[in-house]
Enzyme design. Sequence first.
Site, PDB file in Angstrom:
ATOM      1  N   GLU A  94       0.817  -1.201   0.000  1.00  0.00           N
ATOM      2  CA  GLU A  94       0.000   0.000   0.000  1.00  0.00           C
ATOM      3  C   GLU A  94       0.855   1.257   0.000  1.00  0.00           C
ATOM      4  O   GLU A  94       2.005   1.259   0.410  1.00  0.00           O
ATOM      5  CB  GLU A  94      -0.914   0.012   1.216  1.00  0.00           C
ATOM      6  N   CYS A 107       3.329   8.241   1.187  1.00  0.00           N
ATOM      7  CA  CYS A 107       3.987   7.286   2.067  1.00  0.00           C
ATOM      8  C   CYS A 107       4.087   5.956   1.309  1.00  0.00           C
ATOM      9  O   CYS A 107       3.062   5.407   0.907  1.00  0.00           O
ATOM     10  CB  CYS A 107       3.117   7.169   3.307  1.00  0.00           C
ATOM     11  N   CYS A 114       7.084  -7.336   6.764  1.00  0.00           N
ATOM     12  CA  CYS A 114       8.307  -6.901   7.437  1.00  0.00           C
ATOM     13  C   CYS A 114       8.699  -7.991   8.427  1.00  0.00           C
ATOM     14  O   CYS A 114       7.850  -8.575   9.082  1.00  0.00           O
ATOM     15  CB  CYS A 114       8.085  -5.578   8.171  1.00  0.00           C
ATOM     16  N   CYS A 118       7.730  -5.462  15.187  1.00  0.00           N
ATOM     17  CA  CYS A 118       7.428  -4.492  16.244  1.00  0.00           C
ATOM     18  C   CYS A 118       5.980  -4.755  16.704  1.00  0.00           C
ATOM     19  O   CYS A 118       5.090  -4.929  15.862  1.00  0.00           O
ATOM     20  CB  CYS A 118       7.557  -3.059  15.722  1.00  0.00           C
ATOM     21  N   CYS A 121       2.772  -2.835  15.332  1.00  0.00           N
ATOM     22  CA  CYS A 121       2.689  -2.569  13.892  1.00  0.00           C
ATOM     23  C   CYS A 121       1.954  -3.675  13.144  1.00  0.00           C
ATOM     24  O   CYS A 121       2.257  -4.862  13.300  1.00  0.00           O
ATOM     25  CB  CYS A 121       4.111  -2.422  13.346  1.00  0.00           C
ATOM     26  N   CYS A 332       0.500   1.937   8.755  1.00  0.00           N
ATOM     27  CA  CYS A 332       1.382   0.846   8.378  1.00  0.00           C
ATOM     28  C   CYS A 332       0.730  -0.532   8.130  1.00  0.00           C
ATOM     29  O   CYS A 332       0.446  -1.271   9.056  1.00  0.00           O
ATOM     30  CB  CYS A 332       2.371   0.755   9.540  1.00  0.00           C
TER      31      CYS A 332
END
Length: 356
Positions: A94, A107, A114, A118, A121, A332
């Site tokens: 995205e 962005c 990922c 974290c 997230c 995110c």
Amino acid sequence: MTDLLSLPLHEARAVVEQWTAERGEPAYRVRQILPRLWERPVRSWDEATDLPASLRTALAERFPFTGLTLGTHQISSDGTQKFLWLLAEGDAIESVLIPEGKRRTLCISSQVGCALGCIFCATGRMGFRRNLSAGEIASQVRELVLRDPVARPTNVVFMGMGEPLLNWPAVDAALSILNHPDGFGIGARHITVSTVGIVPQLAQLAKRREQFRLAISLHAPTPALRLELMPIEKKYGLAEVLAALQQFRRRVTLEYVLIGGRNDAPELADQLAALAAPLGALVNLLPLHPGGAADLTPSSRTRMLAFERRLKARGVEAVLRRSRGLDISAACGQLRVEVLEGGRRKVGAEQHAGVE
Ligand code: SAH
Ligand code: SF4
């Protein structure tokens, strides 16, 4: 077949120069072909009507444009737009466009998912799927320009999905495409790389002579607390990351997501100020968006304002960011998670939430 969009600019030029020379094309063809990659992009070579038809056909065979396929497009009531791009093998990424006055900040994502996990997230929850190519990274801007040439982004931030410094070769090439006059010509100071601080690649970024902006995702002022939120602290600890910033002779931003009862105590603001002040860093305070671990809650507005005040009282420049695009979950990696989990938004249709 060669994907010209994924080559560093100088390599794309060399490939096109050689190919046109081999075909016996006049030299000026290179000057007609190359701007079609980024400066005045076309969706397919067919649209480059300044070129003879036979050359267009040959280009389409030798250098096809892959492009990104739009899955969903959502517009928030505050004007924030989210684009979900469909990739091969069922993957999706995205980009989020945030208009603010004359600025249009895009962005962008650097990876599918990922690996860093974290806890706050949504992308971290997905895990890592694959790296994006330089072409896929820069095409997030290219697709917007193709949709509307006058509405091109003025600023780009690597704050979508993924950790840009864990995909350095592609991000390195994409930075040039975004910044160079033969690319999109966006000023280096208008391009921000956001990272948890992958130390070896920070050194690579520091070596580039363009003054790209750097944002470090800190989220905690002590190693112990940071480790609770960000597993990467084990590998590249707070002290080492902050020391690595000395290589950058420019002002850095420290990002800090405020999580209720976890990292928003007033004393932590004091500790953060002690780290930020000597660096002359700007602190970006981000309200927590949903999508990470279910037991996390955003800080209350009062706590966030108190945290900001406390930093400022210690001479640190701090900005409490507004949440943008909450109604379309524009943080995110969230749309992707919704789609995967069979949320109410379907892939395949162009959708608009809120007013346009
Ligand atoms: N991997 C890089 C860049 C992508 S994340 C990084 O972590 O810096 C971009 C920013 O969004 C980071 O500062 C990240 O901490 C923040 N972020 C992630 N999840 C968030 C959430 N749930 N709410 C608010 N900000 C979030
Ligand atoms: Fe990865 Fe950044 Fe999300 Fe952490 S915040 S999991 S590094 S995308």
